[in-house]
Write an enzyme that holds these catalytic residues in place. Structure first.
Site: not given
Ligand code: BZS
Ligand code: ZN
Ligand code: CA
Length: 435
Positions: A175, A310, A383
């Site tokens: 992202h 992330h 995260e």
């Molecule tokens: C982000 C949040 C991330 C997403 C949450 C997520 C991570 C969901 C892994 C599923 C698996 O954008 O940092 O929505 O991609």
């Molecule tokens: Zn992300």
């Protein structure tokens, strides 16, 4: 499908359990607004009250709405005025929030120069390789949509030899706006190379493991978000979508396992969770997936463990994302036990909250689900900092970078430690870790 206790436990443990979620500006049901229109409406964050369960969050996300943080019975979303009105019309209870900078006070948010640019990131990789030629070797594994190199950096003793050692992959910056994750890659590179031969644990791990770092999976998105003078809150890649003026695919909805299966992504190009035209349709997804497939040697996937970095929310997440169920095809109770044990061990070291990703809300096409189900790799998402907009949201100040990257030192080393057999983390070595 049943709810499972992990989510409830963690939800009560954390008063403000937060997560950076999909910034979705469109809807699935109707034609999405043009996210890239020059006169785009003002985008801001709102608190939405009365959204308390994973099912309720999934329902909100399915409207194509941005969700940035999760609280006990509310979420924070990012939306433009039209989206906010639409949600209010659907019965949601929205309260506008001031910007993270104002909420956190002076110095709470970053300037673009606080983070390495794409070019500076590659220069740092080159410098590490020049300083440690026996430990570091980088290679271009492919190009982004706009033609930028996507680079994988191998770190291991005798780096020039493909030894028969467990391989561990770290991916970063799927992202665009999650710049702290690129700093995490550079931290790991610096830490491993500077501590090899000095720190016994790092030395032993680099003697017996092969580490792969991909510092930015989404270089076009990073450049777009960082290099126009001010941050743009951009999430996706920068690939145009045919038949739409809206740009970009959410790379973390574009992976080729149960792509688009479950209402965990959007089919509208204007949404920030747009899943793309097909699985691996985005060049960046395909480049990384091809790299991973290329690590199958003699019929065996060499990579055993993975973290996708992330921001934000301070969470350790594991598969599956496409179902609430604890176990599902390709994910046994023992697999789930190993994920939970290893994820919890890592979270114990960095203070993040550990949970299955669907405890938050449903996603499909994530890298974690593909790496596990298709490649058998124990794949986690971290995260990173902060937990909320008060810490700067996607853009915390540069002053926190050292603290918030080194915060993950032990977790990274823990993953390397268990890379020979992740089931050992759950005490299942007799069943799964025979030499
Ligand atoms: C982000 C949040 C991330 C997403 C949450 C997520 C991570 C969901 C892994 C599923 C698996 O954008 O940092 O929505 O991609
Ligand atoms: Zn992300
Ligand atoms: Ca190898």
């Amino acid at each position: 499908m049943r709810r499972f206790p992990r989510g409830r436990r963690t939800a009560t443990a954390a008063t403000v359990l937060t997560l950076a979620l999909a910034l979705a500006t469109g809807t699935q049901a109707t034609a999405a607004p043009d996210a890239s229109a020059p006169a785009a409406a003002t985008v801001r964050q709102y608190q939405v009250d009365g959204v308390a369960t994973a099912e309720q969050r999934t329902a909100l996300a399915r409207t194509g709405t941005a969700i940035d943080e999760i609280g006990a019975d509310s979420v924070v979303i990012t939306a433009d005025e039209a989206d906010a009105e639409r949600l209010t019309g659907l019965g949601y209870d929205l309260t506008a929030l001031t910007a993270p900078t104002e909420r956190g006070g002076p110095g709470a948010a970053a300037a673009p120069a606080d983070y390495h640019t794409y070019a500076e990131t590659l220069a740092a990789v080159d410098a590490a390789e020049a300083a440690h030629p026996d430990l570091v070797s980088s290679q271009v594994i492919g190009q982004s949509y706009e033609g930028r190199d996507i680079v994988a950096v191998k770190v291991s003793a005798d780096v020039g030899v493909d030894e028969d050692e467990p391989e561990v992959l770290f991916t970063h910056n799927q992202h665009a706006r999650e710049h702290l994750t690129v700093e995490m890659a550079l931290y790991t590179l610096t830490e491993l190379t500077s501590q090899y031969g000095t720190d016994p644990e790092v030395t032993a791990l680099l003697d017996t493991r092969e580490v792969w770092l991909i510092p930015t999976v989404n270089p076009d998105g990073k450049v777009h978000d960082q290099e126009s003078g001010s941050f743009r809150s951009w999430r996706k890649n920068r690939e145009p979508n045919s038949g739409s003026s809206a740009v970009g695919t959410d790379l973390n909805r574009n992976w080729a396992y149960e792509w688009g299966c479950c209402g965990g992504s959007s089919g509208s190009p204007g949404s920030d969770t747009y899943r793309g035209a097909g699985p691996e349709s985005a060049p960046e997804t395909g480049v990384v997936a091809d790299f991973v497939r290329g690590r199958v040697v003699g019929g065996e996937q060499q990579i055993t463990a993975h973290i996708d970095f992330h921001t934000y929310g301070e969470l350790v997440l594991w598969p599956y994302g496409h179902t609430y169920a604890d176990t599902a095809p390709g994910l046994t109770a023992d697999d789930a036990a190993a994920f939970e044990a290893l994820g919890t061990a890592m979270a114990d070291s960095n203070g993040y909250t550990p949970q299955q990703s669907s405890d938050l809300y449903i996603t499909d096409g994530s890298i974690n689900d593909w790496l596990w189900a298709d490649q058998g790799i124990f794949s986690f998402t971290f995260e990173m900092y902060p937990t909320s907009g008060a810490g700067g949201g996607f853009y915390p100040p540069g002053s926190v970078i050292d603290r918030e990257t080194s915060r993950n030192r032990e977790a990274v080393l823990t993953l390397l430690t268990y890379a020979d057999c992740a089931y050992r983390a759950a005490g299942l070595e007799a069943e799964y870790c025979a030499a």
